[in-house]
Design a protein around this motif. Structure first.
Motif, PDB file in Angstrom:
ATOM      1  N   UNK A  36       0.419  -1.588  -1.157  1.00 53.02           N
ATOM      2  CA  UNK A  36       1.412  -2.654  -0.987  1.00 53.02           C
ATOM      3  C   UNK A  36       1.650  -2.976   0.483  1.00 53.02           C
ATOM      4  N   UNK A  37       1.561  -1.964   1.335  1.00 53.81           N
ATOM      5  CA  UNK A  37       1.784  -2.134   2.772  1.00 53.81           C
ATOM      6  C   UNK A  37       1.147  -0.941   3.468  1.00 53.81           C
ATOM      7  N   UNK A  38       1.338  -0.842   4.776  1.00 51.30           N
ATOM      8  CA  UNK A  38       0.749   0.267   5.525  1.00 51.30           C
ATOM      9  C   UNK A  38       1.659   0.631   6.692  1.00 51.30           C
ATOM     10  N   UNK A  39       1.623   1.889   7.063  1.00 57.24           N
ATOM     11  CA  UNK A  39       2.306   2.323   8.275  1.00 57.24           C
ATOM     12  C   UNK A  39       1.245   2.457   9.363  1.00 57.24           C
ATOM     13  N   UNK A  40       1.330   1.605  10.373  1.00 55.93           N
ATOM     14  CA  UNK A  40       0.359   1.579  11.465  1.00 55.93           C
ATOM     15  C   UNK A  40       1.083   2.009  12.746  1.00 55.93           C
ATOM     16  N   UNK A  41       0.644   3.133  13.290  1.00 58.06           N
ATOM     17  CA  UNK A  41       1.291   3.675  14.506  1.00 58.06           C
ATOM     18  C   UNK A  41       2.808   3.786  14.336  1.00 58.06           C
ATOM     19  N   UNK A  42       3.207   4.213  13.127  1.00 53.31           N
ATOM     20  CA  UNK A  42       4.625   4.456  12.870  1.00 53.31           C
ATOM     21  C   UNK A  42       5.401   3.252  12.398  1.00 53.31           C
ATOM     22  N   UNK A  43       4.789   2.049  12.410  1.00 51.74           N
ATOM     23  CA  UNK A  43       5.488   0.841  11.981  1.00 51.74           C
ATOM     24  C   UNK A  43       4.914   0.346  10.663  1.00 51.74           C
ATOM     25  N   UNK A  44       5.807  -0.142   9.767  1.00 51.28           N
ATOM     26  CA  UNK A  44       5.344  -0.671   8.483  1.00 51.28           C
ATOM     27  C   UNK A  44       4.819  -2.086   8.692  1.00 51.28           C
ATOM     28  N   UNK A  45       3.570  -2.294   8.266  1.00 51.68           N
ATOM     29  CA  UNK A  45       2.849  -3.549   8.481  1.00 51.68           C
ATOM     30  C   UNK A  45       2.405  -4.132   7.147  1.00 51.68           C
ATOM     31  N   UNK A  46       2.047  -5.432   7.201  1.00 53.62           N
ATOM     32  CA  UNK A  46       1.339  -6.034   6.070  1.00 53.62           C
ATOM     33  C   UNK A  46      -0.004  -5.324   5.895  1.00 53.62           C
ATOM     34  N   UNK A  47      -0.390  -5.103   4.662  1.00 56.01           N
ATOM     35  CA  UNK A  47      -1.674  -4.455   4.400  1.00 56.01           C
ATOM     36  C   UNK A  47      -2.852  -5.332   4.814  1.00 56.01           C
ATOM     37  N   UNK A  48      -2.598  -6.648   4.964  1.00 55.40           N
ATOM     38  CA  UNK A  48      -3.689  -7.570   5.330  1.00 55.40           C
ATOM     39  C   UNK A  48      -3.618  -7.983   6.803  1.00 55.40           C
ATOM     40  N   UNK A  49      -2.792  -7.321   7.587  1.00 60.78           N
ATOM     41  CA  UNK A  49      -2.684  -7.654   9.008  1.00 60.78           C
ATOM     42  C   UNK A  49      -3.802  -6.952   9.791  1.00 60.78           C
ATOM     43  N   UNK A  50      -4.540  -7.658  10.615  1.00 63.55           N
ATOM     44  CA  UNK A  50      -5.667  -7.048  11.334  1.00 63.55           C
ATOM     45  C   UNK A  50      -5.209  -5.965  12.319  1.00 63.55           C
ATOM     46  N   UNK A  51      -6.036  -4.931  12.430  1.00 64.34           N
ATOM     47  CA  UNK A  51      -5.788  -3.836  13.372  1.00 64.34           C
ATOM     48  C   UNK A  51      -6.901  -3.889  14.428  1.00 64.34           C
ATOM     49  N   UNK A  52      -6.510  -3.938  15.702  1.00 65.57           N
ATOM     50  CA  UNK A  52      -7.506  -4.135  16.754  1.00 65.57           C
ATOM     51  C   UNK A  52      -7.689  -2.927  17.670  1.00 65.57           C
TER      52      UNK A  52
END
Length: 644
Positions: A36-52
């Protein structure tokens, strides 16, 4: 390539611009369908948001609190889209996720939402969900955002934009609906499979009674129909156990407009329950080596500036009172007062651990729209305590606090619980959290070590710590499966420094203590609200406001009933006589409805044999026995705090 580090420490490489959903698909299609979502570097993000960039990643599903929250936030946007299709020109304020579901506040002009409208909106939401429209995030300039809502004529979103900085503004769109929102959201509407709009209410704009009243629509959604059906069944059970309804019927508490919203009045029966809970806490804490203290309800502004609560917590505090040029605040928390008690006299390592306990009265300015019976109030009585200890003592002290929780769970028949270990977000140091990176790591490791070594069930949650240290939120479930946050258990490495708290260690040098904040029984308000639901108002004997009702069959047995009453009271059993000129059947029915644990019926046979006919609530007649025998058994039941 970028490196992605997973919660188990595993590291994988991916192309820059990959998304959490892409990563989930690379692991398994089954997993990807649940994300449903993701925790990226401690922050909750959209699962479809690009990670660079190189990042830590945790995939969030329905089983994660943040996953549910994202799901319900997205459902609020779906609700808004459906409302806009049914009520063109509607203006929206805010639509957050809440503990169970979501709501959206809106201005419908002079129109009102009926139950029929609610059903139509729900149907439209289902139709829109099936379209599987993606939630699309777009970064937008403040000028363009202002222009968009000026064109739309939505003064509520324009008000929100006033406090947002250019470069940090995002829009989210799904289908034909666009909203000002920081996110995150689920990938697409098709994940929302089951929908129920539960309530319509009024809510003042910004929670201020002077502002316009908006329409608030509540709802809840699930990823499958089975979960919704189970939830609705639980709601039906919960209606029978609603603490507001039971509290009124049993004379536990009341609210009054002249007192103010969120400020409960404890009626005589409620005061008895409070005293019984306080006695339990005091008995337990005395055996555990706590010292009882009492602190004032107000304090000077300087106290809360020293503690750091004003910059971090001011929105939840009542406005200050000014006296002789000095500002005073109503106490929103007990800890600064306890720190002053610690520092009132010199301490050495021989005085530690130093444990202070108080059922302290606190005042918190909850938004009016968030007030709910006893569960969200503005005046609360907290089973608070603070333990000042060395790092070497921390394990034993924190373990002892957890064991106290487990003891209470057993007493109250709480079988299901979990500890939520709330951690800080490194990116928010100096803003939301005290800027001490190494101390955060150290204290979080200390808490985790206690939980692991004692086999305590727990989950870890990012970005929910107290501003001064990690904490445990104690989640419990009632007998019908409703989840409650009972209390918190917090570690504090900052307040000791702020208040210059010291003890003399074994080397005769000054040292700052670690501080444990704990409140195993939470507040009277929230815990009694929970107990009313948990027991359905049928309190165990030790906690019941009235423990025994004596029912004489007629007036000619009143003298004997009075003698029985005197014997019960001499044994400290709370009892009354039903001296109404009613038939015994009516007396029994009324006492059952009042949920009194024991009824003692007395007639000619009981008088002649010096006995009482005992009836137990919900069980009926249990036979006759001598008064002394009944008293002896009941006193033992009360003393042992038996919970059926």
């Amino acid at each position: 390539m970028i490196k992605i580090t997973f919660p188990d420490g595993a590291v994988r490489e991916y192309q820059p611009g990959t998304t959490a959903l892409d990563i989930a698909k690379s692991i398994s299609e089954g997993l990807a369908k649940k994300v449903l979502a993701a925790r990226v570097n401690g922050q909750v993000w959209d699962a479809v948001r690009p990670i660079y960039t190189d990042s830590t990643l945790q995939l969030l599903t329905w089983n994660d609190t943040e996953g549910k929250s994202t799901f319900w936030h997205s459902s609020a946007h779906l609700l808004a889209e459906a409302v806009e299709s049914q009520f063109p020109g509607v203006k929206f304020w805010v639509g957050p996720p809440v503990e169970n579901g979501f709501y959206y506040d809106m201005d419908l002009g002079d129109r009102k939402v009926s139950e029929e409208d609610l059903a139509a909106i729900e149907k439209k939401m289902t139709e829109l969900a099936k379209q599987g429209n993606p939630y699309i995030r777009k970064e937008i300039s403040k000028a363009d955002a202002v222009q968009y809502f000026e064109d739309k004529g939505d003064e509520y979103k324009l008000d929100l934009l006033q406090n947002l900085e250019d470069g940090n503004i995002t829009f989210y769109s799904q289908g034909v609906f666009t909203d000002l929102c920081r996110g995150p959201h689920i990938p697409q509407t098709g994940l929302i499979k089951a929908i129920k709009l539960t309530n319509i209410a009024g809510a003042y704009w910004k929670g201020d009674e002077k502002n316009k009243q908006l329409t608030r629509i509540y709802g809840i959604t699930f990823p499958n129909q089975k979960d919704l059906d189970e939830y609705l069944h639980m709601l039906e059970e919960a209606k029978k156990r609603d603490h507001r309804k039971l509290g009124k019927e049993l004379g536990i508490f009341a609210f009054d407009d002249d007192i103010g919203p969120g400020l409960p009045l404890w009626l005589p029966n409620g005061a008895i329950v409070i005293e019984a809970l306080e006695k339990l806490a005091k008995d337990t804490e005395e055996r555990a080596g706590y010292k009882r203290v009492v602190t004032p309800h107000i304090a000077k502004e300087s106290l809360y500036l020293t503690s750091g609560h004003l910059p971090y917590y001011q929105d939840s505090m009542y406005p200050p009172m000014e006296l002789d040029g000095t500002k005073y605040y109503l106490k929103a928390m007990n800890c600064p007062h306890h720190h002053k008690i610690f520092s009132a006299e010199p301490k050495s390592y021989k005085d530690l651990p130093y444990r202070l306990a108080e059922y302290g009265t606190c005042y918190r300015y909850e938004q009016s729209g968030e007030l709910f019976g006893l569960m969200r109030v503005r005046c609360l009585h907290m089973n608070d305590a603070h333990i000042y200890c060395t790092k070497e003592q921390f394990y034993d002290e924190f373990k002892a606090v957890n064991e106290m929780y487990l003891k209470y769970f057993k007493i109250f028949g709480i079988d299901k619980y979990v500890m939520r270990l709330s951690l800080h977000d490194p990116s928010k140091l100096g803003k939301k959290y005290v800027d001490e990176a190494e101390l955060w790591k150290e204290t979080e490791a200390l808490v985790r070590d206690v939980l692991v070594r004692t086999n305590t069930p727990f989950v870890e949650v990012q970005d929910e710590a107290a501003f001064y240290g990690p904490k445990i939120d104690v989640q419990i479930w009632s007998t019908i499966g409703r989840e409650f946050t009972l209390a918190t258990n917090q570690v504090d490495f900052a307040q000791g420094r702020r208040f210059k708290l010291e003890f003399t260690n074994k080397d005769n040098a000054p040292e700052i203590p670690l501080i444990i904040h704990r409140a195993p029984l939470g507040t009277h308000e929230r815990f009694i609200g929970f107990l009313l639901e948990h027991y359905a108002g049928k309190f165990p004997v030790w906690l019941a406001p009235l423990q025994v009702k004596i029912l004489p069959i007629s007036d000619k047995f009143m003298e004997y009933a009075q003698n029985v009453l005197e014997s019960l009271k001499n044994a400290d059993i709370r009892a009354e006589i039903d001296d109404r000129p009613e038939k015994i059947g009516r007396k029994i029915r009324d006492t059952e409805l009042a949920k009194v644990p024991y009824m003692l019926v007395v007639g000619e046979k009981e008088v002649n044999e010096k006995k009482v006919a005992v009836r137990r609530h919900g069980k009926g007649d249990t036979g006759t026995k001598p008064v002394e025998e009944f008293i002896k058994e009941t006193v033992i039941e009360i003393k042992n705090r038996v919970s059926e």
